[in-house]
Design a protein around this motif. Sequence first.
Motif, PDB file in Angstrom:
ATOM      1  N   LEU B 173       0.873  -1.174   0.000  1.00 16.58           N
ATOM      2  CA  LEU B 173       0.000   0.000   0.000  1.00 16.58           C
ATOM      3  C   LEU B 173       0.908   1.220   0.000  1.00 16.58           C
ATOM      4  O   LEU B 173       1.627   1.464   0.974  1.00 16.58           O
ATOM      5  CB  LEU B 173      -0.904  -0.020   1.239  1.00 16.58           C
ATOM      6  CG  LEU B 173      -1.945   1.092   1.356  1.00 16.58           C
ATOM      7  CD1 LEU B 173      -2.836   1.170   0.127  1.00 16.58           C
ATOM      8  CD2 LEU B 173      -2.799   0.884   2.600  1.00 16.58           C
ATOM      9  N   TYR B 175       1.747   5.109  -0.071  1.00 16.54           N
ATOM     10  CA  TYR B 175       1.306   6.475   0.214  1.00 16.54           C
ATOM     11  C   TYR B 175       2.211   7.523  -0.421  1.00 16.54           C
ATOM     12  O   TYR B 175       1.905   8.717  -0.345  1.00 16.54           O
ATOM     13  CB  TYR B 175       1.242   6.706   1.729  1.00 16.54           C
ATOM     14  CG  TYR B 175       0.044   6.074   2.384  1.00 16.54           C
ATOM     15  CD1 TYR B 175       0.038   4.722   2.698  1.00 16.54           C
ATOM     16  CD2 TYR B 175      -1.090   6.822   2.686  1.00 16.54           C
ATOM     17  CE1 TYR B 175      -1.066   4.127   3.289  1.00 16.54           C
ATOM     18  CE2 TYR B 175      -2.199   6.238   3.284  1.00 16.54           C
ATOM     19  CZ  TYR B 175      -2.178   4.895   3.582  1.00 16.54           C
ATOM     20  OH  TYR B 175      -3.276   4.314   4.165  1.00 16.54           O
ATOM     21  N   PRO B 177       3.641   9.707  -3.429  1.00 15.96           N
ATOM     22  CA  PRO B 177       2.992  10.158  -4.672  1.00 15.96           C
ATOM     23  C   PRO B 177       3.814   9.839  -5.904  1.00 15.96           C
ATOM     24  O   PRO B 177       4.247  10.726  -6.632  1.00 15.96           O
ATOM     25  CB  PRO B 177       2.837  11.663  -4.457  1.00 15.96           C
ATOM     26  CG  PRO B 177       3.962  12.031  -3.547  1.00 15.96           C
ATOM     27  CD  PRO B 177       4.209  10.832  -2.666  1.00 15.96           C
ATOM     28  N   GLN B 189      -1.305  -0.900  -4.289  1.00 13.26           N
ATOM     29  CA  GLN B 189      -2.447   0.006  -4.250  1.00 13.26           C
ATOM     30  C   GLN B 189      -1.921   1.382  -3.891  1.00 13.26           C
ATOM     31  O   GLN B 189      -0.997   1.508  -3.077  1.00 13.26           O
ATOM     32  CB  GLN B 189      -3.469  -0.447  -3.205  1.00 13.26           C
ATOM     33  CG  GLN B 189      -4.267  -1.670  -3.625  1.00 13.26           C
ATOM     34  CD  GLN B 189      -5.405  -1.308  -4.565  1.00 13.26           C
ATOM     35  OE1 GLN B 189      -6.261  -0.506  -4.232  1.00 13.26           O
ATOM     36  NE2 GLN B 189      -5.388  -1.888  -5.759  1.00 13.26           N
ATOM     37  N   TYR B 190      -2.513   2.408  -4.479  1.00 19.06           N
ATOM     38  CA  TYR B 190      -2.012   3.766  -4.310  1.00 19.06           C
ATOM     39  C   TYR B 190      -2.975   4.630  -3.509  1.00 19.06           C
ATOM     40  O   TYR B 190      -4.179   4.629  -3.753  1.00 19.06           O
ATOM     41  CB  TYR B 190      -1.779   4.403  -5.673  1.00 19.06           C
ATOM     42  CG  TYR B 190      -0.692   3.710  -6.459  1.00 19.06           C
ATOM     43  CD1 TYR B 190       0.636   4.112  -6.328  1.00 19.06           C
ATOM     44  CD2 TYR B 190      -0.970   2.633  -7.285  1.00 19.06           C
ATOM     45  CE1 TYR B 190       1.646   3.461  -7.028  1.00 19.06           C
ATOM     46  CE2 TYR B 190       0.039   1.969  -7.987  1.00 19.06           C
ATOM     47  CZ  TYR B 190       1.341   2.390  -7.845  1.00 19.06           C
ATOM     48  OH  TYR B 190       2.341   1.739  -8.523  1.00 19.06           O
ATOM     49  N   VAL B 191      -2.425   5.366  -2.562  1.00 15.04           N
ATOM     50  CA  VAL B 191      -3.192   6.356  -1.818  1.00 15.04           C
ATOM     51  C   VAL B 191      -2.440   7.675  -1.915  1.00 15.04           C
ATOM     52  O   VAL B 191      -1.316   7.787  -1.437  1.00 15.04           O
ATOM     53  CB  VAL B 191      -3.356   5.968  -0.338  1.00 15.04           C
ATOM     54  CG1 VAL B 191      -4.023   7.099   0.432  1.00 15.04           C
ATOM     55  CG2 VAL B 191      -4.146   4.683  -0.194  1.00 15.04           C
ATOM     56  N   ASP B 192      -3.058   8.650  -2.589  1.00 17.00           N
ATOM     57  CA  ASP B 192      -2.427   9.960  -2.735  1.00 17.00           C
ATOM     58  C   ASP B 192      -3.531  11.015  -2.703  1.00 17.00           C
ATOM     59  O   ASP B 192      -4.257  11.182  -3.673  1.00 17.00           O
ATOM     60  CB  ASP B 192      -1.651  10.017  -4.053  1.00 17.00           C
ATOM     61  CG  ASP B 192      -1.054  11.387  -4.315  1.00 17.00           C
ATOM     62  OD1 ASP B 192      -1.163  12.276  -3.449  1.00 17.00           O
ATOM     63  OD2 ASP B 192      -0.481  11.574  -5.415  1.00 17.00           O
ATOM     64  N   PRO B 193      -3.660  11.703  -1.574  1.00 15.55           N
ATOM     65  CA  PRO B 193      -4.789  12.630  -1.416  1.00 15.55           C
ATOM     66  C   PRO B 193      -4.889  13.644  -2.545  1.00 15.55           C
ATOM     67  O   PRO B 193      -5.988  13.910  -3.035  1.00 15.55           O
ATOM     68  CB  PRO B 193      -4.515  13.328  -0.086  1.00 15.55           C
ATOM     69  CG  PRO B 193      -3.326  12.697   0.524  1.00 15.55           C
ATOM     70  CD  PRO B 193      -2.823  11.612  -0.357  1.00 15.55           C
TER      71      PRO B 193
END
Lengths: 204, 204
Positions: B173, B175, B177, B189-193
């Motif tokens: 996962l 975080y 960018p 999986q990518y999480v980038d606000p």
Amino acid sequence: MASRIPDIIIGRLPIYLRALQHLAEQGVQTVSSQELGERVGISAAQIRKDLSQFGEFGKQGTGYNIPFLIEKLRAILKVDRIWDVAVVGAGDIGHALARYQGFFKRGFRIIMIFDNDPAKIGKPIGDFVVEDVVHMVERIRLAGVKVAMITVPASAAQHVADKLVEAGVKAILNYAPIHLDVPPDVKVQYVDPATHLQRMTYYL
Amino acid sequence: MASRIPDIIIGRLPIYLRALQHLAEQGVQTVSSQELGERVGISAAQIRKDLSQFGEFGKQGTGYNIPFLIEKLRAILKVDRIWDVAVVGAGDIGHALARYQGFFKRGFRIIMIFDNDPAKIGKPIGDFVVEDVVHMVERIRLAGVKVAMITVPASAAQHVADKLVEAGVKAILNYAPIHLDVPPDVKVQYVDPATHLQRMTYYL
DNA sequence: TAGATTGTTAATCGATTAACAATC
DNA sequence: TAGATTGTTAATCGATTAACAATC
């Protein structure tokens, strides 16, 4: 041309933009759909097709001028300006978001953070002071804020979302692990680490 | 039956599971595809079609037994067990993740957190002590950890990912960018606000 | 039994890919 | 000019929806 663009295409544009800005910071001037595709894990044909929905941004034989394409994508995504953002929930995640320095160059600026906990209200986080959530609707409406992030517990998230909608917010980044029910003109994006992880364990 | 399930279907299962667990906590015993669909914003037909890929879990006239369907989905997603997770990066986000209490009931348990900053190494975060990243590969391999989260700056993320892959991690996962280049048997999986927000500003 | 809802089929809709003429 | 790469078309592939017989 830009009649009705599928959401799935819109979803890829920020990924292109991020990669292009990364290349620009390294001083690269030009990129082909092939090279860009390798960097973001998307086929060259798809990138060309996506971009062609909005205009002819490339040049045969050489590819895309990076500063030019960045400018175009920023305009399309409306991040050629700075959006004020409200954060609701001053826990660990709200804290991390409020202190994150990476928003500004991507088109966003957090300007307020709310909580309902008397122990947190009035305390400083980053450059802000935590405000009482009872003033949230009024503050957001007066400031004309259209973008918000929810970092409250799941049990409070729908209520907060209702208030944000009431205040005029049209885009919500939701960190609470629950689906939000909002009017069709309000967009929601979901971030839930456990959900993202569960999407991968199937393949283990 | 379960010959080759599209990733897009796998991606919806955790959303169903989350909603079902929420209903179960409220003591609801049964749900129809219609009701579940309204709660997650997905059509009833789609839910039935998705679930039918894995078996016949419902009953005509009444719908789905919630505890039973939860059990099935947890088995399909392999979260009918607890996965040990390593966190790399002890900044604000790593901090928030390490302290988050919601992982366990969703199938995950953070067991180690790494950083390369001497000022952070040895310091406690939640129930852990931040470890030196130089021991990361060895520690992860010995512990058999298959799942990790990257919360380091973008400039370090690819290097960290390479080390995680070397250590045997198969699900990341991310975080940071930036797109990660990993072998095909490793999922990311990518999480980038900022990326998530940019996906919504188009519609504003 | 009557009513409700599943699982599944067929039809529709939409997205991706391959290929290539156009052109820098 | 020769080589490279775009923008676009047509073909393929895949996902979603509508509808309904089966059945609880």
